[in-house]
Design a protein around this motif. Structure first.
Motif, mmCIF file in Angstrom:
data_model
loop_
_atom_site.group_PDB
_atom_site.id
_atom_site.type_symbol
_atom_site.label_atom_id
_atom_site.label_comp_id
_atom_site.label_asym_id
_atom_site.label_seq_id
_atom_site.Cartn_x
_atom_site.Cartn_y
_atom_site.Cartn_z
ATOM 1 N N LYS A 74 0.809 -1.222 0.000
ATOM 2 C CA LYS A 74 0.000 0.000 0.000
ATOM 3 C C LYS A 74 0.841 1.271 0.000
ATOM 4 C CE LYS A 74 -3.698 -2.302 2.599
ATOM 5 N NZ LYS A 74 -4.400 -2.363 3.907
ATOM 6 N N LEU A 75 2.113 1.143 0.308
ATOM 7 C CA LEU A 75 2.969 2.322 0.436
ATOM 8 C C LEU A 75 3.228 2.957 -0.923
ATOM 9 C CD1 LEU A 75 4.520 4.011 2.516
ATOM 10 C CD2 LEU A 75 6.508 2.555 2.105
ATOM 11 N N ASP A 76 2.981 4.251 -1.012
ATOM 12 C CA ASP A 76 3.181 5.000 -2.259
ATOM 13 C C ASP A 76 4.360 5.945 -2.070
ATOM 14 O OD1 ASP A 76 2.983 6.167 -4.713
ATOM 15 O OD2 ASP A 76 1.270 7.445 -4.185
ATOM 16 N N VAL A 77 5.547 5.470 -2.417
ATOM 17 C CA VAL A 77 6.764 6.292 -2.305
ATOM 18 C C VAL A 77 7.602 6.077 -3.557
ATOM 19 C CG1 VAL A 77 6.862 6.335 0.224
ATOM 20 C CG2 VAL A 77 7.933 4.444 -1.034
ATOM 21 N N ASP A 78 8.576 6.956 -3.737
ATOM 22 C CA ASP A 78 9.463 6.862 -4.899
ATOM 23 C C ASP A 78 10.626 5.930 -4.565
ATOM 24 O OD1 ASP A 78 7.858 8.700 -6.250
ATOM 25 O OD2 ASP A 78 8.941 10.406 -5.367
ATOM 26 N N SER A 79 10.590 4.766 -5.139
ATOM 27 C CA SER A 79 11.638 3.769 -4.897
ATOM 28 C C SER A 79 12.651 3.788 -6.042
ATOM 29 C CB SER A 79 11.007 2.383 -4.785
ATOM 30 O OG SER A 79 12.006 1.380 -4.808
ATOM 31 N N PRO A 80 13.932 3.576 -5.726
ATOM 32 C CA PRO A 80 14.940 3.494 -6.794
ATOM 33 C C PRO A 80 14.818 2.203 -7.613
ATOM 34 C CG PRO A 80 15.942 3.036 -4.666
ATOM 35 C CD PRO A 80 14.533 3.464 -4.388
ATOM 36 N N TYR A 81 13.943 1.311 -7.186
ATOM 37 C CA TYR A 81 13.768 0.030 -7.880
ATOM 38 C C TYR A 81 12.286 -0.155 -8.241
ATOM 39 C CZ TYR A 81 18.188 -0.621 -5.431
ATOM 40 O OH TYR A 81 19.451 -0.446 -4.942
ATOM 41 N N SER A 82 12.034 -1.035 -9.159
ATOM 42 C CA SER A 82 10.640 -1.325 -9.519
ATOM 43 C C SER A 82 9.943 -1.970 -8.330
ATOM 44 C CB SER A 82 10.595 -2.257 -10.733
ATOM 45 O OG SER A 82 11.299 -3.461 -10.463
ATOM 46 N N LYS A 83 8.707 -1.594 -8.141
ATOM 47 C CA LYS A 83 7.960 -2.092 -6.988
ATOM 48 C C LYS A 83 7.556 -3.545 -7.210
ATOM 49 C CE LYS A 83 6.064 2.482 -5.942
ATOM 50 N NZ LYS A 83 4.836 3.308 -5.786
ATOM 51 N N PRO A 84 7.638 -4.348 -6.154
ATOM 52 C CA PRO A 84 7.217 -5.754 -6.296
ATOM 53 C C PRO A 84 5.716 -5.852 -6.508
ATOM 54 C CG PRO A 84 7.606 -5.237 -3.989
ATOM 55 C CD PRO A 84 8.047 -4.025 -4.765
#
Length: 207
Positions: A74-84
């Motif tokens: 549910k977390l909506d953040v900018d990740s340096p990797y693709s989200k699982p």
């Protein structure tokens, strides 16, 4: 006092309850920039709590994946990797299909069963009949290795019929070798006599 049985289950236990609470708090932050900053602090905390594999090149990627998993995706953040993706985590690999190495009659072994199948697939020729008679002898020989006292020739033929699915029949004048002949081979007198002659000649040369 709040007991562990009354608390929510830890999604990934190795990070502990504090990290899970931090993730829950991160979900409640409305400002995206603050939420991004807080998510990075959680990653640092996760690395400190569970430093195993820190030297691995995929370590940071693993931490971010676990962060999203703990948040129930549910977390909506900018990740340096693709989200699982949830489906990938819950995906069950297909069962491996192993070769069928079951032996129908262990007394005779896999090799004899394989030979029976190959002989059964051959065209009807004189050579095939010879092979059928030979494999029948081999079945008796294998049977005697397991049990000397109870070896009935009719039972061997019945087993040949079962293993070949009725496709192989011994020749009309076929006769099994006797149990005594199979188990107690007589020494080859011809070979022994030739060895004696060789030894005698060698002795004469030395003289």
């Amino acid at each position: 006092m709040e007991y562990n049985t009354q608390r929510d289950n830890l999604i990934i236990p190795e990070y502990g309850r504090n990290v899970q609470k931090m993730v829950e708090h991160c979900l409640s932050i409305e400002d995206r920039e603050k939420r991004n900053a807080y998510a990075k602090s959680i990653i640092i905390a996760m690395g400190n709590v569970n430093p195993n594999g820190k030297d691995s090149p995929n370590y940071q990627h693993k931490l971010w994946d676990h962060l999203f998993i703990i948040s129930d995706y549910k977390l909506d953040v900018d990740s340096p990797y693709s989200k699982p993706i949830r489906e990938e985590k819950n995906f069950k690999p297909q069962p491996l299909h192993y070769s069928d190495n079951r032996i129908r009659m262990r007394t005779y072994g896999k090799f004899n069963e394989t030979m029976i199948k190959k002989i059964a697939a051959m065209p009807d020729t004189a050579e095939k009949q010879i092979l059928i008679d030979r494999i029948a002898h081999e079945l008796k020989k294998s049977h005697l290795q397991w049990n000397i006292n109870t070896c009935d020739d009719d039972v061997i033929l019945k087993h040949l019929d079962i293993l070949s699915e009725g496709k192989l029949k011994v020749s009309k004048d076929f006769q099994f070798r006797t149990t005594k002949d199979i188990l107690y081979k007589k020494p080859n007198n011809q070979n022994n006599s030739s060895k004696k002659k060789t030894n005698k000649n060698n002795n004469n040369k030395k003289k």
